[in-house]
Design a protein around this motif. Structure first.
Motif, short mmCIF file in Angstrom:
data_model
loop_
_atom_site.label_atom_id
_atom_site.label_comp_id
_atom_site.label_asym_id
_atom_site.label_seq_id
_atom_site.Cartn_x
_atom_site.Cartn_y
_atom_site.Cartn_z
N ARG A 51 0.85 -1.19 0.00
CA ARG A 51 0.00 0.00 0.00
C ARG A 51 0.88 1.24 0.00
O ARG A 51 1.88 1.28 0.70
N GLU A 54 -3.82 4.84 -0.25
CA GLU A 54 -4.86 3.98 -0.80
C GLU A 54 -4.48 3.41 -2.16
O GLU A 54 -5.25 2.68 -2.78
N ASP A 55 -3.27 3.74 -2.63
CA ASP A 55 -2.81 3.23 -3.92
C ASP A 55 -2.25 1.82 -3.78
O ASP A 55 -1.62 1.48 -2.77
N VAL A 56 -2.46 1.02 -4.81
CA VAL A 56 -1.94 -0.34 -4.86
C VAL A 56 -0.58 -0.32 -5.55
O VAL A 56 -0.44 0.21 -6.65
N VAL A 57 0.42 -0.91 -4.90
CA VAL A 57 1.73 -1.11 -5.50
C VAL A 57 1.95 -2.61 -5.59
O VAL A 57 1.95 -3.32 -4.58
N ALA A 91 -8.88 -4.37 -3.03
CA ALA A 91 -8.21 -3.45 -3.95
C ALA A 91 -7.90 -4.06 -5.30
O ALA A 91 -7.93 -3.38 -6.32
N THR A 92 -7.59 -5.37 -5.33
CA THR A 92 -7.16 -5.99 -6.59
C THR A 92 -8.21 -6.92 -7.19
O THR A 92 -8.18 -7.18 -8.39
N ARG A 106 -8.74 -1.99 -10.31
CA ARG A 106 -8.46 -0.56 -10.47
C ARG A 106 -7.01 -0.41 -10.90
O ARG A 106 -6.22 -1.35 -10.81
N ILE A 108 -3.14 0.21 -10.96
CA ILE A 108 -2.12 -0.04 -9.96
C ILE A 108 -0.75 0.38 -10.50
O ILE A 108 -0.58 0.54 -11.70
N VAL A 109 0.20 0.54 -9.59
CA VAL A 109 1.59 0.81 -9.95
C VAL A 109 2.32 -0.53 -9.84
O VAL A 109 2.20 -1.23 -8.83
#
Length: 154
Positions: A51, A54-57, A91-92, A106, A108-109
Motif C-alpha cells: 500500500r 490507498e494506492d496499490v503497489v 483493492a485488486t 483498479r 495499480i503501480v
C-alpha cells in the motif's frame, strides 16, 4: 466474471497467449508453484501487494527473492507498507496466493524485479491459488507497464 476470467480477458487484450493452467496441488507459495508447474522457484513471478496510502503497489518478483520495501519506496518516491489480505482482495479483486499481474479492479503501480530479466519462461498467478500462466519478462513489462528495478533484499 471470475478472477480467472479477468486474467484471461487481460491476456487476450494484451495479445498474450492464453497459457492459463490449473494445478490442483496448488500454487499458494513460490515453492508450491514451482513444484506444480515444473520449474525453478526463481522462475515463479510472484505478486506481492503493498500500500502507498490507498494506492496499490504490485511488485512482481522472482520467487527466490525477498523484497526490500525501502528499495521500492526509493524507486517510486512513495512510502509503501505491507497490505493485509482483506485490503488486497478488495483493492485488486484477487485473494492473496492468486494475485495476478494483470486484470486488477483498479489501476495499480507495478514494479518488476530486475532479477526476472535473466529468466525464461516465467510463471505467474492467474487469479486463484490453483491457476498460473506461462509468460516472459518482456510480456510482463508490456502488459503491466511495470518499472524494472532492483528490489531484492540483500
Amino acid at each position: 466474471m471470475t478472477p480467472i476470467e479477468r486474467v484471461r480477458q487481460a491476456l487476450h487484450a494484451a495479445n498474450h497467449a492464453d497459457s492459463i493452467a490449473e494445478f490442483p496441488a496448488g500454487t499458494h507459495s513460490a515453492v508450491d508453484a514451482a513444484a506444480a508447474v515444473g520449474c525453478t522457484v526463481a522462475q515463479i513471478a510472484k505478486s506481492i501487494v503493498f500500500r502507498a496510502g490507498e494506492d496499490v503497489v504490485l511488485v512482481i518478483a522472482s520467487g527466490a527473492n525477498r523484497i526490500d520495501r525501502k528499495k521500492i519506496s526509493g524507486v517510486l518516491g512513495l512510502a509503501v507498507k505491507p497490505a493485509d489480505p482483506d485490503w488486497v482482495a478488495t483493492a485488486t479483486g484477487y485473494a492473496v496466493g492468486g494475485v495476478a499481474p494483470v486484470g486488477h479492479l483498479r489501476p495499480i503501480v507495478t514494479v518488476i524485479d530486475a532479477d526476472l530479466l535473466a529468466l525464461d519462461p516465467l510463471w505467474a498467478a492467474a487469479g486463484s491459488p490453483m491457476h498460473a500462466f506461462r509468460t516472459s519478462v518482456r510480456e510482463l513489462i508490456a502488459m503491466t507497464g511495470g518499472i524494472v528495478a532492483d528490489v531484492r533484499q540483500e
